[in-house]
Design an enzyme around this catalytic site. Structure first.
Site, PDB file in Angstrom:
ATOM      1  N   CYS A 327      -4.816  -2.345   1.851  1.00 50.29           N
ATOM      2  CA  CYS A 327      -4.732  -0.902   1.620  1.00 50.29           C
ATOM      3  C   CYS A 327      -6.078  -0.314   1.234  1.00 50.29           C
ATOM      4  CB  CYS A 327      -3.725  -0.624   0.515  1.00 50.29           C
ATOM      5  SG  CYS A 327      -2.372  -1.794   0.508  1.00 50.29           S
ATOM      6  N   THR A 328      -7.049  -1.129   0.841  1.00 53.63           N
ATOM      7  CA  THR A 328      -8.305  -0.551   0.370  1.00 53.63           C
ATOM      8  C   THR A 328      -9.497  -0.987   1.210  1.00 53.63           C
ATOM      9  OG1 THR A 328      -8.259  -2.309  -1.258  1.00 53.63           O
ATOM     10  CG2 THR A 328      -7.759  -0.129  -2.062  1.00 53.63           C
TER      11      THR A 328
END
Ligand code: PMP
Length: 392
Positions: A327-328
């Site tokens: 997600c990052t």
């Protein structure tokens, strides 16, 4: 054709064929609105309530009405933390969380800090286990909430939730648990573990994307954020995503039935992968806890290389993995979770996350073990950081 070995199940999972089958009628035939009074509405309402029961069973909740459907883990985490913060601010403004939470918890806490809440980030040890003693010492009369991940999707470490739950309940503080990475993989019992709020997400259990749930224990005071027609007992208005909800419930039902056998199978594959890598590649290490870890998670790191170049090189061999939190990956910053377990920036950058899933077989692990040492060697040969003696 190159072989395809997908080992990035924390980022995304295929939908289970049985789930796919179960949800198709809800697009074409059972399209009523659960709030409508006519028979089409009643059919939809029945499916909605049956779905709630299936999710209730997976997490050991007492009552189906304690399950509220959302758009996924991120929304559930936001609703739980902001919801408790705003509803209970007269009681106190202090929230305790940890340094290894998912960004949907981290950034929600950061937002609340800007709104005047006090946030304490309790550290973890170098295996990623939350320091309970420090957590206990941080509790004060203003503490209203403790928010801890059940297990980190990034390093795989499973947290001592039962002990944290006991601590929270003895001090009359709400406990929220982000169980997105854990649900469907390891047993969860919200009652025994004294959990007030628990977030889960459908895709992490082979259900459709964009749907999740928040368990809200009866009596837990929480404020809604989406106002409207009052669906989900006023906590989350908006016409329910029935195909998504039915799919998530089916996925939860399948996961509950398969959990024991599938975890056992995945643990064997995971351990073969970890052992194989550590045994064949010099200066390779395991991230997270060696035993108290998710059955499908093998977070590894390699000195003198960048995780990103490893990902791209492995992709050329048909192997898909991730560098950390999927997600990052938009930022070039090293993962806060890897830094929190005490890794230096360059160690965090050299990390590679293998997350196994249902379709992975032993041959896939063998293939990774065949390809990876050569790829690491090649990248190290190109790196100015690699000591000369290692390249002999
Ligand atoms: N928490 C954890 C631990 C996660 O791994 C994720 C991502 N799968 C989320 C929260 C966010 O869930 P979602 O993508 O459903 O919003």
């Amino acid at each position: 054709m190159t072989r395809k070995v997908y080992m990035d199940h924390t980022a995304s999972r295929p939908i289970d064929p049985e789930v796919f089958e179960a949800i198709t009628p809800y697009f074409k035939e059972i399209y009523g609105n659960p709030s409508s009074l006519h028979s089409f509405g009643l059919d939809a309402k029945k499916a909605l309530e049956e779905s709630r029961i299936k999710v209730t069973r997976l997490i050991g909740a007492e009552k189906p009405e304690e399950i509220r459907f959302t758009s996924g883990g991120t929304e559930s985490n936001n609703l739980a933390i902001k919801g408790v913060a705003y509803r209970n601010k007269k009681r106190g403004n202090h929230i305790i969380t940890t340094t290894i939470e998912h960004m949907s918890v981290m950034n929600t806490c950061k937002y609340l800090a800007r709104q005047g809440f006090e946030i304490t980030y309790v550290p973890v040890n170098n295996q990623g286990v939350v320091d309970i003693e420090k957590l206990e010492n941080e509790i004060n009369e203003k503490t209203i909430l403790i928010s801890v991940t059940y297990a980190s999707g990034e390093i795989g470490t499973i947290e001592p939730i039962r002990e944290i739950g006991k601590l929270a309940s003895d001090n009359e503080i709400y406990l929220h648990v982000d169980a997105v990475a854990a649900a469907g993989k390891i047993p969860i019992n919200v009652e025994d573990e004294h959990i007030n709020l628990l977030s889960i997400s459908s895709n992490d259990m082979y259900g459709p994307k964009g749907v999740g749930a928040l368990y809200v224990k009866k009596g837990t005071k929480i404020h809604p954020f989406i106002h409207g027609g009052g669906q989900e007992k006023g906590l989350r208005s908006g016409t329910e995503n029935l195909p998504g909800i039915v799919g998530m419930a089916k996925a939860a039902e399948i996961a509950e039935g398969e959990m024991e056998a599938e975890s056992k199978r995945l643990r064997l594959l995971r351990d073969k992968l970890i052992k194989g890598v550590l045994g064949s590649i010099e200066r390779s290490y395991l991230n997270g806890h060696p035993t108290e870890r998710l059955p499908n998670n093998a977070g590894l790191r390699f000195s003198y290389i960048e995780g990103e170049s490893l990902i791209l090189s492995l992709d050329m061999f048909g192997i898909q993995v991730s560098s950390g939190s999927a997600c990052t990956t938009k930022t070039l910053e090293p993962s806060h979770v890897l830094l929190a377990i005490g890794l230096a920036h360059e160690e965090a950058h050299g990390s590679l996350l293998f997350t196994l899933g249902k379709q992975n077989q032993e041959e896939d692990v063998d293939y990774v073990l065949e390809v990876l040492p050569g790829v690491v060697k090649k990248l190290r040969a190109m790196s100015p950081l690699t000591p000369k003696e290692m390249m002999k």
